[in-house]
Design an enzyme around this catalytic site. Sequence first.
Site, PDB file in Angstrom:
ATOM      1  N   PRO A 132       0.932  -1.334   0.023  1.00 20.53           N
ATOM      2  CA  PRO A 132      -0.491   0.348   0.099  1.00 20.53           C
ATOM      3  C   PRO A 132       0.710   1.216   0.201  1.00 20.53           C
ATOM      4  O   PRO A 132       0.677   2.071  -0.238  1.00 20.53           O
ATOM      5  CB  PRO A 132      -1.112   0.161   1.550  1.00 20.53           C
ATOM      6  CG  PRO A 132      -0.001  -1.108   1.995  1.00 20.53           C
ATOM      7  CD  PRO A 132       0.947  -2.053   1.475  1.00 20.53           C
ATOM      8  N   GLU A 187       1.761  -8.061   8.681  1.00 16.66           N
ATOM      9  CA  GLU A 187       2.269  -6.639   9.168  1.00 16.66           C
ATOM     10  C   GLU A 187       2.768  -6.294   7.329  1.00 16.66           C
ATOM     11  O   GLU A 187       3.374  -5.179   7.622  1.00 16.66           O
ATOM     12  CB  GLU A 187       3.022  -5.906  10.255  1.00 16.66           C
ATOM     13  CG  GLU A 187       2.651  -6.625  10.714  1.00 16.66           C
ATOM     14  CD  GLU A 187       0.972  -5.049  11.648  1.00 16.66           C
ATOM     15  OE1 GLU A 187       1.514  -4.439  11.221  1.00 16.66           O
ATOM     16  OE2 GLU A 187       0.331  -5.966  11.769  1.00 16.66           O
ATOM     17  N   ARG A 228      -3.916  -8.108 -20.408  1.00 23.14           N
ATOM     18  CA  ARG A 228      -4.685  -7.916 -21.492  1.00 23.14           C
ATOM     19  C   ARG A 228      -4.546  -6.287 -22.422  1.00 23.14           C
ATOM     20  O   ARG A 228      -4.522  -6.441 -23.489  1.00 23.14           O
ATOM     21  CB  ARG A 228      -6.092  -6.457 -20.798  1.00 23.14           C
ATOM     22  CG  ARG A 228      -7.023  -7.308 -19.931  1.00 23.14           C
ATOM     23  CD  ARG A 228      -7.686  -6.623 -18.963  1.00 23.14           C
ATOM     24  NE  ARG A 228      -8.819  -5.203 -20.555  1.00 23.14           N
ATOM     25  CZ  ARG A 228     -10.058  -5.594 -20.961  1.00 23.14           C
ATOM     26  NH1 ARG A 228     -10.011  -6.931 -20.946  1.00 23.14           N
ATOM     27  NH2 ARG A 228     -10.141  -5.341 -22.036  1.00 23.14           N
ATOM     28  N   ASP A 277     -11.383   0.588 -24.568  1.00 24.38           N
ATOM     29  CA  ASP A 277     -11.316   0.909 -23.073  1.00 24.38           C
ATOM     30  C   ASP A 277     -11.080   2.556 -22.400  1.00 24.38           C
ATOM     31  O   ASP A 277     -10.212   3.124 -23.269  1.00 24.38           O
ATOM     32  CB  ASP A 277     -10.373  -0.004 -22.365  1.00 24.38           C
ATOM     33  CG  ASP A 277     -11.107  -1.464 -22.098  1.00 24.38           C
ATOM     34  OD1 ASP A 277     -12.263  -1.894 -22.731  1.00 24.38           O
ATOM     35  OD2 ASP A 277     -10.130  -2.140 -22.249  1.00 24.38           O
TER      36      ASP A 277
HETATM   37  N1  SAM Z   1       1.198  -2.788   7.370  1.00 24.84           N
HETATM   38  C1  SAM Z   1       1.435  -2.622   6.244  1.00 24.84           C
HETATM   39  C2  SAM Z   1       1.209  -1.057   5.558  1.00 24.84           C
HETATM   40  O1  SAM Z   1       0.264  -0.734   6.720  1.00 24.84           O
HETATM   41  O2  SAM Z   1       1.743  -0.064   5.063  1.00 24.84           O
HETATM   42  C3  SAM Z   1       0.110  -3.532   5.682  1.00 24.84           C
HETATM   43  C4  SAM Z   1       0.649  -4.271   5.467  1.00 24.84           C
HETATM   44  S1  SAM Z   1      -0.752  -4.609   4.474  1.00 24.84           S
HETATM   45  C5  SAM Z   1      -1.458  -5.689   6.166  1.00 24.84           C
HETATM   46  C6  SAM Z   1      -0.239  -7.132   3.945  1.00 24.84           C
HETATM   47  C7  SAM Z   1       0.398  -6.939   2.960  1.00 24.84           C
HETATM   48  O3  SAM Z   1      -0.910  -6.847   1.746  1.00 24.84           O
HETATM   49  C8  SAM Z   1       1.557  -5.490   2.173  1.00 24.84           C
HETATM   50  O4  SAM Z   1       2.269  -6.602   2.723  1.00 24.84           O
HETATM   51  C9  SAM Z   1       0.699  -5.888   0.559  1.00 24.84           C
HETATM   52  O5  SAM Z   1       1.758  -6.780   0.499  1.00 24.84           O
HETATM   53  C10 SAM Z   1      -0.569  -6.318   0.537  1.00 24.84           C
HETATM   54  N2  SAM Z   1      -1.611  -5.401   0.758  1.00 24.84           N
HETATM   55  C11 SAM Z   1      -2.353  -4.364   1.099  1.00 24.84           C
HETATM   56  N3  SAM Z   1      -2.816  -3.747   0.713  1.00 24.84           N
HETATM   57  C12 SAM Z   1      -1.941  -2.549  -0.702  1.00 24.84           C
HETATM   58  C13 SAM Z   1      -2.717  -2.341  -1.453  1.00 24.84           C
HETATM   59  N4  SAM Z   1      -3.770  -1.149  -1.050  1.00 24.84           N
HETATM   60  N5  SAM Z   1      -2.137  -1.778  -2.471  1.00 24.84           N
HETATM   61  C14 SAM Z   1      -0.732  -3.041  -2.758  1.00 24.84           C
HETATM   62  N6  SAM Z   1      -0.314  -4.377  -2.070  1.00 24.84           N
HETATM   63  C15 SAM Z   1      -1.330  -4.260  -0.929  1.00 24.84           C
END
Ligand code: SAM
Length: 272
Positions: free
Chosen positions: A89, A116, A153, A168
């Site tokens: 994220p 995490e 795609r 698209d």
């Molecule tokens: N503690 C982390 C933070 O706040 O940045 C979030 C961890 S999340 C619960 C677990 C995993 O989900 C991340 O390591 C990532 O691989 C994936 N993930 C969660 N949200 C995402 C997003 N919006 N885009 C891409 N990957 C995401």
Amino acid sequence: MKFDIVTIFPAMVEQPLASGILRRAIDRGTLDVKVHDLRDFTTDRHRVVDDVPYGGGPGMVLKPEPIFRALDAIEAQRGRPAAVVLTSPQGTRFSQDEAHRLSRLAHIVFVCGRYEGVDERVRDRVTEELSIGDYVLSGGELPALVMIDAIARLVPGVVGDERSVEEDSFSRGLLDFPQYTRPAELAVRGPDPEIPAERSAGTLKVPDVLLSGNHAEIRRWRKREALTRTLDRRPDLLRGASLDEEEEHILRELQDGRMAGLQKGKVGSEGA
Ligand code: SAM
């Protein structure tokens, strides 16, 4: 094009890859997708992939060694990837432009985080970190699938009729025009459940122009609709849109019309 996905939940990504456009492209050999279970790269009896965070705090962190081993094995078996993407994220926001850029690469590895997240040192081995939006999911599996679908795609031969990809939403900075299919007229009841069906019933019709057979008119109507939608819903996209002369003209007409409407409203309210 080759994709590798490193995850602790292989079944979560295998299922969506087994249907639809992706499945057909894999069967044809246009896409080559391999899913790797991170636990296969552990060395202990319990196949542990996570550990508590240094410094304390809630949750677990994905250990670095299994991820490094998985990336080494992928490179040894499948060649050096053009990109190693960490789903996160905190990454750069994935977009249609990013999908276009990545679709020109021959081989991409996706690392799916969990808990995490991954040990910070994994960032040493990734070439980019991508997010699918400003919200937090439980793992990187859905983001990896979202990105693979959008990228695939755009790979020639994956979508049957390439015109559909060209048209698209976002492809040229415009949202797609509205689509209709048969029947040309649809009997419906009104949206208000309080009004009895026999009094609220109506007919939803396909716009006449689409039934006219006049292809020049249809093309122009679609351009106007795509521009109207974009102007209404995502005017920010128009700044980077690549419009042809006819679209530029239609856009000016729409903007002038709106401006005139606004001015009329202003004069009306001043006079009141
Ligand atoms: N503690 C982390 C933070 O706040 O940045 C979030 C961890 S999340 C619960 C677990 C995993 O989900 C991340 O390591 C990532 O691989 C994936 N993930 C969660 N949200 C995402 C997003 N919006 N885009 C891409 N990957 C995401």
